[in-house]
Design an enzyme around this catalytic site. Structure first.
Site, PDB file in Angstrom:
ATOM      1  N   LYS A  46       0.828  -1.244  -0.155  1.00 31.84           N
ATOM      2  CA  LYS A  46       0.158   0.016   0.028  1.00 31.84           C
ATOM      3  C   LYS A  46       1.011   1.314  -0.155  1.00 31.84           C
ATOM      4  O   LYS A  46       0.735   2.276  -0.784  1.00 31.84           O
ATOM      5  CB  LYS A  46      -0.675  -0.175   1.212  1.00 31.84           C
ATOM      6  CG  LYS A  46      -2.274   0.574   1.076  1.00 31.84           C
ATOM      7  CD  LYS A  46      -3.040   0.623   2.465  1.00 31.84           C
ATOM      8  CE  LYS A  46      -3.780  -0.625   2.810  1.00 31.84           C
ATOM      9  NZ  LYS A  46      -4.502  -0.442   4.080  1.00 31.84           N
TER      10      LYS A  46
ATOM     11  N   THR B 284     -13.369   4.786  14.167  1.00 34.21           N
ATOM     12  CA  THR B 284     -14.751   4.684  14.795  1.00 34.21           C
ATOM     13  C   THR B 284     -14.368   3.598  16.086  1.00 34.21           C
ATOM     14  O   THR B 284     -14.289   2.482  15.814  1.00 34.21           O
ATOM     15  CB  THR B 284     -15.664   4.137  13.860  1.00 34.21           C
ATOM     16  OG1 THR B 284     -15.641   5.154  12.944  1.00 34.21           O
ATOM     17  CG2 THR B 284     -17.021   4.052  14.455  1.00 34.21           C
TER      18      THR B 284
ATOM     19  N   GLU C 298     -17.648   7.023   1.174  1.00 35.48           N
ATOM     20  CA  GLU C 298     -16.862   6.352   0.296  1.00 35.48           C
ATOM     21  C   GLU C 298     -17.566   7.158  -1.237  1.00 35.48           C
ATOM     22  O   GLU C 298     -18.858   7.275  -1.240  1.00 35.48           O
ATOM     23  CB  GLU C 298     -16.902   4.980   0.210  1.00 35.48           C
ATOM     24  CG  GLU C 298     -15.965   4.328   1.374  1.00 35.48           C
ATOM     25  CD  GLU C 298     -15.852   2.874   1.392  1.00 35.48           C
ATOM     26  OE1 GLU C 298     -16.138   2.340   0.568  1.00 35.48           O
ATOM     27  OE2 GLU C 298     -15.587   2.307   2.293  1.00 35.48           O
TER      28      GLU C 298
ATOM     29  N   CYS D 222     -18.865   0.002   7.198  1.00 34.60           N
ATOM     30  CA  CYS D 222     -19.155   1.109   8.233  1.00 34.60           C
ATOM     31  C   CYS D 222     -20.512   0.817   9.146  1.00 34.60           C
ATOM     32  O   CYS D 222     -20.643   0.328  10.370  1.00 34.60           O
ATOM     33  CB  CYS D 222     -19.159   2.680   7.908  1.00 34.60           C
ATOM     34  SG  CYS D 222     -17.513   2.783   7.258  1.00 34.60           S
TER      35      CYS D 222
ATOM     36  N   LYS E 174     -21.112  -2.805  10.742  1.00 36.86           N
ATOM     37  CA  LYS E 174     -20.568  -3.272  11.968  1.00 36.86           C
ATOM     38  C   LYS E 174     -20.600  -2.193  13.026  1.00 36.86           C
ATOM     39  O   LYS E 174     -20.643  -2.562  14.073  1.00 36.86           O
ATOM     40  CB  LYS E 174     -18.835  -3.586  11.637  1.00 36.86           C
ATOM     41  CG  LYS E 174     -18.208  -2.236  11.067  1.00 36.86           C
ATOM     42  CD  LYS E 174     -17.054  -1.790  12.115  1.00 36.86           C
ATOM     43  CE  LYS E 174     -16.498  -0.664  11.321  1.00 36.86           C
ATOM     44  NZ  LYS E 174     -15.879   0.269  12.043  1.00 36.86           N
TER      45      LYS E 174
END
Ligand code: UGA
Length: 437
Positions: A35, A122, A156, A264, A267
């Site tokens: 990444k 979060t 997103e 998001c 969960k």
């Protein structure tokens, strides 16, 4: 001001590039070498409109770099943003905090001078207070290391705009001096008049999960109405339009269909329920279990409807699936309702061919046994039924007459209610929406 962004997933990569764009000297850190290599070369490892441009201009400005060395990042920065993931724990509702905890434990011993650590991940309420004492305990700079919580609301598909021009900035601080530092970081959006809410750590943590829980509730509310519409022959789209004209309700997030997915909302509501339980406040959030149940029921309903539409048996039926991502303008397939449905149809005997404008590679990795095609037309060739599962613009713009020429039967199930029923029916299709007559 020098800033480190720790964790370069969706949130961190966008934040790092955005802060450099705003003029800060930024280093993005991640343990994932691939990444970091890709970001350093200006290649965004996920699909996000507009992100590549911001990344490349920021790299070219010399203000942004990426590294796998936490120590190097920790050295120079005055502000450190924690942006690592908090996925759902395997087999449980609660959030898995291993990445946040691991990061704080590795970072703290490197903090030799006063600085501000800012959590963006979060987390369950109470985490920030726990991390603040852990930092004080482990950092050589001791009480000179402060912790603030600054939840992120980026969506997103709109990540760049949401980062550079957020609709509000929420900061949880234990010391007014920390608020002043964050005001400096966010000087640009503040100058644009972005609302600023400064509060305590626990409230800031709660704002994030409460916002996502509210959005999930809104979606499940309209999907519950869709169930009623189906039982009565009413039209949930007209219902949502009418409700939406009430300013107190608003039309956004009232799109009934296949329901919410992604990394998001699902969960986060589960972790919220789990945390309420730990705090002895289970009752307060018991309604969120219903929100989750309504949402999951949508996926079953679409499978049921598809089966019914083809005469009650999916064996040997060819299904063309439009969409794999959890939402349009994203290649994210985490908890994607579209792929859950596609997988179920295959398990029940159908031959499924999937097409998505951006999520094909990710989908192939997670569901290697599904069939994949490189265009909508190819996915629907010889199909006995077409399922519209992710509302990409490309699908809305499809010519139903042209698609009608390649299918074996002109039957479409619009699980996102965004195709034009009149146009599809006019082209000879049997059109079926969700919660619509
Ligand atoms: C969500 C929140 O919207 C962001 O504010 C938050 O920052 C982010 O989670 C996060 O916690 O990081 P995101 O997961 O990108 O953002 O996706 P949303 O745009 O919220 O959509 C979630 C799901 O709800 C998608 O599957 C979408 O298809 C579905 N949805 C959305 C509906 O089914 N109906 C609607 O009316 C709206």
């Amino acid at each position: 001001m020098r800033i480190s962004v720790l964790g370069t997933g969706y949130l961190g990569a966008t934040l790092a590039a955005g802060l450099a764009q705003l003029g800060f000297d930024v280093v993005g850190v991640d343990t994932d070498k691939t990444k970091i290599k890709s970001l350093s070369e200006g290649d965004v490892p996920f699909y996000e409109p507009g992100m590549e441009e911001v990344l490349r201009t920021s790299l070219a400005s010399g203000r942004l770099r990426f590294s796998t060395e936490l120590a190097e990042a920790a050295e120079g920065a005055e502000v450190h943003f924690i942006c690592v993931g908090t996925p759902q724990r395997r087999g449980e509702n609660a959030a898995d905090l291993r990445y946040v905890d691991g990061l704080v434990d590795s970072l703290a011993p490197l903090l030799r001078r006063d600085c501000l650590v800012v959590g963006k991940s979060t987390v369950p309420v109470g985490t920030a207070a726990r991390l603040a004492s852990r930092l004080r305990e482990l950092a050589p700079a001791g009480a000179g290391v402060h912790l603030a919580w600054n939840p992120e609301f980026l969506r997103e598909g709109f990540a760049v705009a949401d980062t550079l021009h957020p609709d509000r900035i929420v900061v949880g601080v234990a010391d007014p001096a920390d608020e002043a530092v964050l005001r400096e970081v966010y000087a640009a959006p503040l100058a644009e008049g972005t609302p600023w809410v400064a509060t305590d750590l626990a409230t800031a943590e709660l704002v994030k999960v409460a916002a996502n829980a509210f959005l999930a509730t809104k979606i499940s509310f309209i999907n519950a109405m869709a169930e009623l519409c189906e039982a009565t022959g009413a039209d949930v789209v007209a219902l949502a339009d009418a409700l939406g004209h009430d300013q107190r309700i608003g039309r956004r997030f009232l799109n009934a269909g296949l329901g919410f997915g992604g990394g998001c909302l699902p969960k986060d509501i589960r972790a919220f329920i789990a945390r309420a339980g730990e705090l002895g406040a289970d009752e307060a959030l018991s309604f969120l279990k219903e929100v989750d149940a309504i949402n999951l029921r949508r996926r079953e309903r679409v499978v049921e409807l598809a089966r019914a539409e083809v005469g009650g048996d999916l064996h040997g039926v060819r299904v063309g699936v439009l969409g794999a991502a959890f939402k349009p303008d994203s290649d994210d397939i985490r908890d994607s309702p579209a792929l859950t449905v596609a997988g179920q149809l295959q398990l029940q005997g159908a031959t499924v061919n999937v097409y998505d404008p951006k999520a094909m590679d990710n989908a192939r990795q997670l569901f290697p046994t599904l069939g994949y095609a490189d265009s909508a037309l190819a996915a629907c060739r010889d199909a006995d039924i077409v399922l519209h599962l992710t509302e990409w613009r490309e699908f809305r713009d499809l010519d139903p007459a042209r698609l009608g020429e390649v299918v074996s039967c002109r039957r479409v199930l619009d699980a996102r209610n965004t195709l034009d029923p009149l146009a599809w029916r006019a082209a000879g299709w049997t059109y079926r929406g969700l919660g619509r007559p």
